[in-house]
Each structure stands twice: as structure tokens, then as C-alpha cells.
Design an enzyme around this catalytic site. Structure first.
Site, PDB file in Angstrom:
ATOM      1  N   THR A   1       1.040  -1.419   0.158  1.00  0.00           N
ATOM      2  CA  THR A   1      -0.006  -0.095  -0.167  1.00  0.00           C
ATOM      3  C   THR A   1       0.633   1.126   0.127  1.00  0.00           C
ATOM      4  O   THR A   1       1.340   1.375   0.960  1.00  0.00           O
ATOM      5  CB  THR A   1      -0.939  -0.077   1.520  1.00  0.00           C
TER       6      THR A   1
ATOM      7  N   LYS B   1      -7.778   1.324  -3.067  1.00  0.00           N
ATOM      8  CA  LYS B   1      -7.289   0.572  -1.938  1.00  0.00           C
ATOM      9  C   LYS B   1      -7.347   1.671  -0.775  1.00  0.00           C
ATOM     10  O   LYS B   1      -7.530   1.996   0.284  1.00  0.00           O
ATOM     11  CB  LYS B   1      -5.592  -0.279  -2.406  1.00  0.00           C
TER      12      LYS B   1
HETATM   13  N1  LIG Z   1      -0.394  -6.528   7.938  1.00  0.00           N
HETATM   14  C1  LIG Z   1      -1.514  -6.295   7.662  1.00  0.00           C
HETATM   15  O1  LIG Z   1      -2.947  -5.959   7.720  1.00  0.00           O
HETATM   16  C2  LIG Z   1      -1.645  -5.618   6.052  1.00  0.00           C
HETATM   17  C3  LIG Z   1      -3.062  -5.971   5.422  1.00  0.00           C
HETATM   18  C4  LIG Z   1      -3.688  -5.324   4.184  1.00  0.00           C
HETATM   19  C5  LIG Z   1      -2.580  -4.757   3.461  1.00  0.00           C
HETATM   20  N2  LIG Z   1      -1.132  -4.525   3.626  1.00  0.00           N
HETATM   21  C6  LIG Z   1      -0.015  -3.091   3.571  1.00  0.00           C
HETATM   22  O2  LIG Z   1       1.088  -4.845   3.132  1.00  0.00           O
HETATM   23  C7  LIG Z   1       2.351  -4.199   3.006  1.00  0.00           C
HETATM   24  C8  LIG Z   1       3.105  -4.838   3.910  1.00  0.00           C
HETATM   25  O3  LIG Z   1       2.868  -4.842   5.053  1.00  0.00           O
HETATM   26  P1  LIG Z   1       3.129  -6.218   6.381  1.00  0.00           P
HETATM   27  O4  LIG Z   1       1.908  -6.113   7.697  1.00  0.00           O
HETATM   28  O5  LIG Z   1       4.165  -6.909   5.726  1.00  0.00           O
HETATM   29  O6  LIG Z   1       4.065  -5.126   7.207  1.00  0.00           O
HETATM   30  P2  LIG Z   1       5.361  -5.553   8.337  1.00  0.00           P
HETATM   31  O7  LIG Z   1       5.191  -6.383   9.291  1.00  0.00           O
HETATM   32  O8  LIG Z   1       6.186  -3.965   9.493  1.00  0.00           O
HETATM   33  O9  LIG Z   1       7.125  -5.716   7.045  1.00  0.00           O
HETATM   34  C9  LIG Z   1       6.908  -4.822   6.780  1.00  0.00           C
HETATM   35  C10 LIG Z   1       8.287  -5.130   5.008  1.00  0.00           C
HETATM   36  O10 LIG Z   1       8.544  -4.166   4.365  1.00  0.00           O
HETATM   37  C11 LIG Z   1       9.986  -4.312   4.220  1.00  0.00           C
HETATM   38  N3  LIG Z   1      11.043  -2.480   4.494  1.00  0.00           N
HETATM   39  C12 LIG Z   1      10.438  -1.724   5.199  1.00  0.00           C
HETATM   40  N4  LIG Z   1      11.269  -0.406   4.673  1.00  0.00           N
HETATM   41  C13 LIG Z   1      12.593  -1.036   3.877  1.00  0.00           C
HETATM   42  C14 LIG Z   1      13.080  -0.234   3.079  1.00  0.00           C
HETATM   43  N5  LIG Z   1      13.255   1.103   3.338  1.00  0.00           N
HETATM   44  N6  LIG Z   1      14.096  -1.457   2.310  1.00  0.00           N
HETATM   45  C15 LIG Z   1      13.553  -2.718   1.836  1.00  0.00           C
HETATM   46  N7  LIG Z   1      12.341  -3.544   2.634  1.00  0.00           N
HETATM   47  C16 LIG Z   1      12.247  -2.465   3.755  1.00  0.00           C
HETATM   48  C17 LIG Z   1      10.240  -5.316   5.982  1.00  0.00           C
HETATM   49  O11 LIG Z   1      11.629  -5.567   5.888  1.00  0.00           O
HETATM   50  P3  LIG Z   1      12.569  -5.982   7.123  1.00  0.00           P
HETATM   51  O12 LIG Z   1      12.235  -7.036   7.557  1.00  0.00           O
HETATM   52  O13 LIG Z   1      14.011  -6.252   6.977  1.00  0.00           O
HETATM   53  O14 LIG Z   1      12.161  -4.902   7.867  1.00  0.00           O
HETATM   54  C18 LIG Z   1       9.261  -5.920   6.329  1.00  0.00           C
HETATM   55  O15 LIG Z   1       9.513  -7.053   4.683  1.00  0.00           O
HETATM   56  C19 LIG Z   1       2.385  -2.674   3.871  1.00  0.00           C
HETATM   57  O16 LIG Z   1       2.276  -2.124   2.699  1.00  0.00           O
HETATM   58  C20 LIG Z   1       0.533  -2.540   4.150  1.00  0.00           C
HETATM   59  O17 LIG Z   1       0.371  -1.720   4.324  1.00  0.00           O
HETATM   60  C21 LIG Z   1      -0.649  -4.920   5.136  1.00  0.00           C
END
Ligand SMILES: NC(=O)c1ccc[n+]([C@@H]2O[C@H](COP(=O)([O-])OP(=O)(O)OC[C@H]3O[C@@H](n4cnc5c(N)ncnc54)[C@H](OP(=O)(O)O)[C@@H]3O)[C@@H](O)[C@H]2O)c1
Length: 300
Positions: free
Chosen positions: A96, A171
Site C-alpha cells: 500500500t 485501496k
Molecule cells: N498487515 C496488514 O494487516 C495489511 C493488510 C493489507 C495490506 N497491508 C500492506 O501490506 C504491506 C506490507 O505490510 P506488512 O504488514 O507485511 O508490514 P511489516 O510486517 O511491517 O513488514 C514490512 C516489510 O517492509 C520491509 N521494509 C521496510 N522498510 C524497508 C526499506 N527501507 N527497504 C526495504 N524493505 C523495507 C520490511 O523489511 P525488514 O523485515 O527488513 O524490516 C518488511 O519486509 C504494507 O504496505 C501494508 O500497508 C498490510
């Protein structure tokens, strides 16, 4: 079956990748912190130390990282996707991100000959693990048809909104509505408590009536029981990021985002008290803390 690179093994990647593998695809995972990628080896994924290595010879690649900065790093960083992926590769941004960045990225990817789509998803990690995501797709119909067999093992529904950028546009608007519901529910539950109403009874009644959206049903129970997602489902930091991207987009296209900004203020309040990495459903506890703080201040 396709050869896929999956870039980002956070909460969502951890839940989505096993379904791609179960669907018969081969998946090479890259994550900035490699330890998280390694967790997926038990499911049959391979791990790459760099993005360039992950995207070598793949049919499709998915990016699933936190925000614009992370997405920029993955796509435009040194040895990032734009430097490394072969022309003709199906290239999907599922994170997102803001509409401005997505559109810029769409242009950069097209200039490299990538078949680019935006496919953000609705559904928390538990929905992702159960292959119950809803995909909001933007891109050419023929590119979506080519990537569909990879989206299907991860989702229950795929909605095509139109050209590149329309998936993220929907979205972001959808997320503002969700954030408003969660923030308003936290206020209502906190008010019920202050009014001396039992929170289990309140959760039951709010879930049963016209107010009973899936957000209200899920979060009111968590708020009443004080039992929130473990591992954490979605954080105030994530909520704030999504809500602000959505509010800015709504204003940019000539609309308003009065309620969206009010919801954002509540998630900002949680971050200010040091709760940015908790569950968003803990917003009720954030409000309780704030009430205590105000009471203490008025007693001094
Ligand atoms: N969680 C939900 O309920 C949900 C639902 C729908 C959509 N989303 C969307 O899905 C996406 C991922 O969410 P998530 O829940 O998986 O987040 P998350 O658990 O916080 O994971 C974040 C990911 O982004 C990577 N990242 C952060 N900063 C970075 C950088 N500067 N360079 C490269 N990689 C980086 C992290 O790598 P590291 O592990 O190295 O930190 C990790 O792989 C987001 O856009 C979120 O809005 C989330």
C-alpha cells in the site's frame, strides 16, 4: 507453474508466500533483513541475498513492503528491480503506497519494458494465510490475465478497476473508510465504558445492529476482551501511513477527508504515547491512557 520472486517477507509476505508455494509455483524470497526470508525455507521457498539475485530468470515478481520509502528502495535502489528485472517480466506492486509514487513507478517500470500492475490487497495476515485476500488490481487486462494464476492461490477475489493506478486509488479510499470505522469504534467503546456499560454487552449489541461491519465485529470483541492479535495484525504506524496516503489522495482529486484526518489523529495519539507498534485494536487502551493523563493534569 511460474517462477516468482517475492520481495518483502514481513507479516503479509510470511502469510502470502506459503500459498504461492502450495499453488505449485516456485518462489525465491528477498527481504531486507534476511532472517525473515529464511523462515520461509521450511515451506519450500529459496532465499536470495539481493534483489538482483531474486529476480533472475523469473516470470513474475511481487513487491510487498511497508511504504513509499521501502517501495522506492526495492524498485529504484542500486541493484533494485528496475536495474535487474528482464524486460517482459510481470512486475506487481502489492504494497500500500501513495498514489503519486505508484503512478511514477508505473511510468518507470513501463520504460523498462516491465508488465507492471498495482495489486494492493485487503485482508490481514490471518486472511492472507487462509488465502482469503481481496486483490484490487490496476493494469492491462492481458497482464492481469497472465498474473491471475499467481494471485488466485492467495486470494478469494480479484477485482480489476482499470489501468495502472486504479487498484491503489481504490485501496487508499477503502483504507480511509476502514480507519474511520476502527477509530470511531474505539471512541464508542471507550464512551460505553465511561457510561458504565459492560463492554461485552456493548460489543455484542454494536455487532448485531446496523453498526455491525466486519471491522466493528472483530475489533469490538478484541476491545471488550482485551485480547488483541498475536502476532500483531496491523499497527497504528501502518494505519496512520495508510490513512494519510488516503486522505492526501482524496484531497488531491478534489474531495475532502475530514473524517480520515480525525481517524489519523487517533492513531497519531497512540504513536505519541509509544504504542505505534501495537495492534490498531488497542486504540481503546490509548484512549484510556489519554483520559488518565487528562484527569491527572486537571487534578494538579
Ligand atoms: N498487515 C496488514 O494487516 C495489511 C493488510 C493489507 C495490506 N497491508 C500492506 O501490506 C504491506 C506490507 O505490510 P506488512 O504488514 O507485511 O508490514 P511489516 O510486517 O511491517 O513488514 C514490512 C516489510 O517492509 C520491509 N521494509 C521496510 N522498510 C524497508 C526499506 N527501507 N527497504 C526495504 N524493505 C523495507 C520490511 O523489511 P525488514 O523485515 O527488513 O524490516 C518488511 O519486509 C504494507 O504496505 C501494508 O500497508 C498490510
Amino acid at each position: 507453474m511460474a517462477k516468482i520472486a517475492f520481495l518483502g517477507a514481513g507479516a503479509m509476505g510470511q502469510a502470502m508466500i506459503p500459498n504461492l508455494l502450495r499453488g505449485g509455483h516456485s518462489v525465491c524470497v528477498y527481504n531486507r533483513s534476511i532472517d525473515k526470508a529464511r523462515l520461509l525455507e521450511a515451506n519450500g521457498a529459496t532465499v536470495a541475498a539481493t534483489i538482483a539475485e531474486a529476480v533472475q530468470g523469473v516470470d513474475a515478481l511481487f513487491s510487498m513492503v511497508i511504504d513509499d520509502n521501502a517501495s522506492r528502495a526495492v524498485w529504484t535502489g542500486p541493484d533494485g528491480v528496475l536495474d535487474s528485472a528482464a524486460s517482459g517480466t510481470l512486475a506487481v506492486e502489492s504494497s500500500t503506497v501513495s498514489s503519486n509514487w505508484l503512478r511514477e513507478l508505473g511510468g518507470l517500470a513501463a520504460a523498462k519494458g516491465l508488465r507492471f500492475l498495482d495489486c494492493p490487497v485487503a485482508g490481514r495476515p490471518d486472511a492472507a494465510a487462509a488465502a482469503m485476500l481481496v486483490v484490487f488490481a490496476g493494469g492491462k487486462a492481458e497482464d492481469l490475465a497472465a498474473v491471475r494464476p499467481m494471485l488466485e492461490p492467495m486470494s478469494r477475489r480479484i477485482v480489476h478497476f482499470g489501468p495502472v493506478g486504479t487498484g491503489i486509488a481504490f485501496k487508499l479510499i477503502y483504507n480511509v473508510l476502514g480507519a474511520v470505522q476502527v477509530a470511531a469504534l474505539a471512541e464508542s467503546m471507550n464512551a460505553c465504558e465511561a457510561a458504565g456499560i459492560d463492554l461485552h454487552t456493548a460489543a455484542d449489541a454494536l455487532s448485531d445492529g446496523n453498526t455491525g461491519s466486519p471491522h466493528v465485529k472483530r475489533h469490538s470483541r478484541a476491545m471488550a476482551e482485551g485480547k488483541h492479535d498475536n502476532p500483531i495484525g496491523f499497527t497504528p504506524h501502518g494505519r496512520l501511513k495508510d490513512t494519510l496516503y488516503g486522505c492526501q489522495y482524496q484531497e488531491q482529486i478534489g474531495g475532502q477527508a475530514l473524517l480520515g484526518y480525525a481517524a489519523a489523529a487517533l492513531f497519531q495519539q497512540m504513536i505519541d504515547i509509544g504504542w505505534g507498534e501495537r495492534n490498531d485494536s488497542e486504540a481503546i487502551d490509548g484512549l484510556r491512557e489519554e483520559s488518565k493523563r487528562r484527569k491527572a493534569k486537571s487534578n494538579t
